[in-house]
Scaffold this motif. Structure first.
Motif, PDB file in Angstrom:
ATOM      1  N   LYS A   2      37.448  31.929  42.975  1.00  0.00           N
ATOM      2  CA  LYS A   2      36.013  31.832  43.219  1.00  0.00           C
ATOM      3  C   LYS A   2      35.413  33.237  43.413  1.00  0.00           C
ATOM      4  O   LYS A   2      36.073  34.149  43.904  1.00  0.00           O
ATOM      5  N   LYS A   4      33.342  34.312  45.516  1.00  0.00           N
ATOM      6  CA  LYS A   4      33.324  34.748  46.917  1.00  0.00           C
ATOM      7  C   LYS A   4      34.582  35.561  47.217  1.00  0.00           C
ATOM      8  O   LYS A   4      34.519  36.613  47.850  1.00  0.00           O
ATOM      9  N   GLN A   5      35.734  35.083  46.735  1.00  0.00           N
ATOM     10  CA  GLN A   5      36.989  35.800  46.944  1.00  0.00           C
ATOM     11  C   GLN A   5      36.993  37.122  46.174  1.00  0.00           C
ATOM     12  O   GLN A   5      37.457  38.140  46.686  1.00  0.00           O
ATOM     13  N   TRP A  20      26.187  31.986  43.848  1.00  0.00           N
ATOM     14  CA  TRP A  20      27.326  32.537  43.119  1.00  0.00           C
ATOM     15  C   TRP A  20      28.666  32.274  43.787  1.00  0.00           C
ATOM     16  O   TRP A  20      29.713  32.329  43.148  1.00  0.00           O
ATOM     17  N   GLU A  21      28.705  31.995  45.073  1.00  0.00           N
ATOM     18  CA  GLU A  21      29.947  31.963  45.838  1.00  0.00           C
ATOM     19  C   GLU A  21      31.001  31.020  45.266  1.00  0.00           C
ATOM     20  O   GLU A  21      32.189  31.315  45.308  1.00  0.00           O
ATOM     21  N   ASP A  22      30.587  29.871  44.733  1.00  0.00           N
ATOM     22  CA  ASP A  22      31.540  28.863  44.283  1.00  0.00           C
ATOM     23  C   ASP A  22      31.812  28.893  42.784  1.00  0.00           C
ATOM     24  O   ASP A  22      32.521  28.033  42.266  1.00  0.00           O
ATOM     25  N   ILE A  23      31.265  29.871  42.079  1.00  0.00           N
ATOM     26  CA  ILE A  23      31.556  29.990  40.646  1.00  0.00           C
ATOM     27  C   ILE A  23      33.016  30.383  40.487  1.00  0.00           C
ATOM     28  O   ILE A  23      33.526  31.257  41.172  1.00  0.00           O
ATOM     29  N   GLU A  24      33.680  29.731  39.551  1.00  0.00           N
ATOM     30  CA  GLU A  24      35.109  29.938  39.310  1.00  0.00           C
ATOM     31  C   GLU A  24      35.308  30.817  38.079  1.00  0.00           C
ATOM     32  O   GLU A  24      34.645  30.626  37.054  1.00  0.00           O
ATOM     33  N   GLN A  44      35.286  31.996  30.483  1.00  0.00           N
ATOM     34  CA  GLN A  44      35.247  32.037  31.940  1.00  0.00           C
ATOM     35  C   GLN A  44      35.972  33.259  32.508  1.00  0.00           C
ATOM     36  O   GLN A  44      36.667  33.188  33.511  1.00  0.00           O
TER      37      GLN A  44
END
Length: 115
Positions: A2, A4-5, A20-24, A44
């Motif tokens: 994600k 965020k990481q 944006w935090e949860d976009i993979e 992706q």
């Protein structure tokens, strides 16, 4: 991984305002040659680059790249950020050099896609 990481690992600042935090992202590519991005990047992916011009955004759009991390503390001009916003991209900047940023992401589990 994600975003965020990604932002935590790279100590990156997010420059666009979309959620944006949860976009993979499933892979990463560190490159300053947009022709190589066109040839080798798969879907992706996260693009890390030191180039801060509109061509980076256009290339990312063609390759369905939704996130770009500008390295070495580079921050694109407003027009580049506006274009990225129009394309629905997340833009980050990190003080890390390209080599180190790619290595940190790799060490934390974000690999490149095999060509």
């Amino acid at each position: 991984m994600k975003l965020k990481q990604v932002s935590e690992i790279l100590q990156a600042k997010v420059l666009t305002g979309r959620p944006w935090e949860d976009i993979e992202v499933h892979s990463a590519c560190g490159c300053d040659l947009m022709s190589d991005v066109l040839a080798f990047v798969k879907d992706q992916a996260l693009l890390l680059t030191g180039l801060v011009n509109p061509q980076v955004i256009r290339t990312a759009e063609m390759m369905d790249i939704k996130t770009i991390v500008f390295v070495r503390g580079k921050v694109p001009q407003g027009s580049v950020l506006e274009l990225a916003e129009e394309m629905g991209m997340t833009i980050m900047t990190t003080a890390l050099p390209l080599y180190v940023a790619c290595g940190e992401l790799y060490q934390n589990g974000l690999k490149s896609k095999e060509v």
